[in-house]
Design an enzyme around this catalytic site. Structure first.
Site, PDB file in Angstrom:
ATOM      1  N   LEU A   1       0.841  -1.199   0.000  1.00  0.00           N
ATOM      2  CA  LEU A   1       0.000   0.000   0.000  1.00  0.00           C
ATOM      3  C   LEU A   1       0.870   1.241   0.000  1.00  0.00           C
ATOM      4  CD1 LEU A   1      -2.775   1.504   0.463  1.00  0.00           C
ATOM      5  CD2 LEU A   1      -2.232   1.380   2.905  1.00  0.00           C
TER       6      LEU A   1
ATOM      7  N   GLU B   1       1.936 -12.368  -4.208  1.00  0.00           N
ATOM      8  CA  GLU B   1       0.620 -12.970  -4.069  1.00  0.00           C
ATOM      9  C   GLU B   1      -0.416 -12.284  -4.956  1.00  0.00           C
ATOM     10  OE1 GLU B   1      -2.764 -13.748  -0.588  1.00  0.00           O
ATOM     11  OE2 GLU B   1      -0.882 -12.755  -0.117  1.00  0.00           O
TER      12      GLU B   1
END
Length: 401
Positions: A232, A266
């Site tokens: 993020l 991921e």
């Protein structure tokens, strides 16, 4: 939400777009609470307000979520010109905004501005958790001095960081698609936190800019395979190269370790995959196996081995980097060169379909279970064009640096 179409039309002015209604702001000083500058909207809200990302029952709704820029305590201000009641809409209650926010905001958030202001006044007491692992700078438009940034690797065993992580994590459902909260009791998680370090009114502050988590999966017999999970970077800090620097910093932590087999990611979004491609291509371009003279043939075992040994890049990602660097060194205006490139990439894309077709013929003797050949060719072409578009974006960034 009301599902009846007629009712929705009747009460359309009371149906709000959640992404437009919600806005965030990082508060550095108490005076920032009075300014209309610095707000930014979430990228998504479906995990909070449903798949349609709508809020029912309010006209001219505004949900302003303020975060203290260092400590990350939150203050929520909700305003609207009118709110429906259940009698006006056949017993249907307006959405309970605070109840929905309670599930996703930090466990303790403020609804009183005076209480929040007192927290903001303590901002300069904050110091990052963990140990400092990187410092870098970015030029700032309109400023004579570059902005300074620091990355810290934090320890979840620190009870204060555990609470801080809860506040950091409250952003992800708004900005990372399909995000979910992690199990902080699992000791295989690593935490990397990015801050802007600045001096305001003679006081040093560390302003939260983003973070990344990595999970160390076991790899037989005595190694691990770190997987980059959540990344993020908050909107005020995006498009400044922070994500690529954060990834490079993480590589610097893992690559020298003898117990690390390779580094994976991921379910990467297209944006993250693009940044990862840039970082990996920038690294591999320094290896002799990826020199231009070696790129016009097939992807080789030597390329895969070198990328893994030097940068812990797995084989699949190394193949992708090879395709990007081969395109970089292909003259697309030369029909012979570009047809060779196109054929090589489409052959790789089509390989799983050919393998599946062969299995269908061997096991069931029924190739008709697969899409018609013409449809398969169209699928491969669409996939190739998508790759080409993504690769060009990475190449343009490589050329600019």
């Amino acid at each position: 939400m009301m599902e009846n179409g007629i009712a929705q039309q009747k009460f359309s002015q009371y149906i709000c777009d959640a992404i437009e209604a919600v806005s965030f702001k990082l508060v550095k000083e108490v005076s920032d609470l009075e300014s209309e500058d610095g707000f930014f909207h979430p990228d998504m809200s479906h995990q909070i307000f449903g798949e349609k990302e709508q809020i029912f029952g309010y006209s001219n709704l505004q949900i302003k979520i303020f975060y203290s820029a260092s400590l990350l305590y939150a203050y929520v201000k909700v305003s609207y010109t009118r709110k429906l009641n259940s009698k006006q809409c056949d017993g249907v209650e307006p959405d309970n905004i605070m109840l929905k926010l309670k599930d996703v905001l930090p466990s303790k958030f403020y609804t009183n501005i005076d209480d929040f202001s007192s927290i903001v006044q303590k901002e300069d007491t904050f110091r990052p958790y963990g140990h400092h692992i990187n410092t870098y700078s970015r030029d700032a438009i309109g400023c004579s001095m570059p902005r300074q940034f620091e990355v810290y690797k934090a320890d979840i065993h620190d009870p204060q960081f555990r609470k801080y992580h809860n506040r950091m994590e409250s952003f992800i459902l708004w900005f990372i698609d399909a995000a979910s909260y992690i199990d902080v009791d699992d000791e295989k998680w690593d935490y990397y936190v990015l801050f802007e370090k600045c001096v305001r009114n003679g006081r040093t502050k560390h302003l939260f800019a983003g973070y990344c988590t990595c999970y160390r999966f076991y790899a037989y017999p005595d190694m691990c395979r770190p997987r980059i999970s959540q990344v993020l970077v908050l909107p005020p800090y995006q498009r400044q190269g922070h994500c690529s620097t954060l990834i490079s910093t993480i590589y610097q932590e893992y690559v020298p370790r003898k117990d690390v087999l390779d580094i994976t990611a991921e379910d990467p979004s297209e944006n993250f995959q693009r940044v990862r491609d840039f970082v990996d291509a920038k690294n591999c371009i320094t290896l002799k196996e990826f020199l231009p003279a070696n790129l016009h043939g097939r992807f080789t075992k030597e390329m895969a081995a070198s990328a893994k040994a030097k940068f812990k890049i797995n084989k699949r990602q190394a193949r992708r980097v090879y395709e990007i660097l081969r395109l970089l060194n292909t003259n697309e205006n030369n029909d012979v060169e570009f047809i060779k490139y196109r054929t090589a990439i489409k052959t790789r894309i089509n390989q799983p379909m050919r393998d599946l077709r062969r299995k269908c013929q061997m096991l069931m003797n029924n190739p008709s279970l697969l899409p018609p050949k013409e449809e398969q060719e169209k699928m491969v072409e669409r996939e190739f064009e998508h790759h080409l578009e993504e690769y060009h974006r990475v190449i343009n960034r490589l050329k600019s640096t």
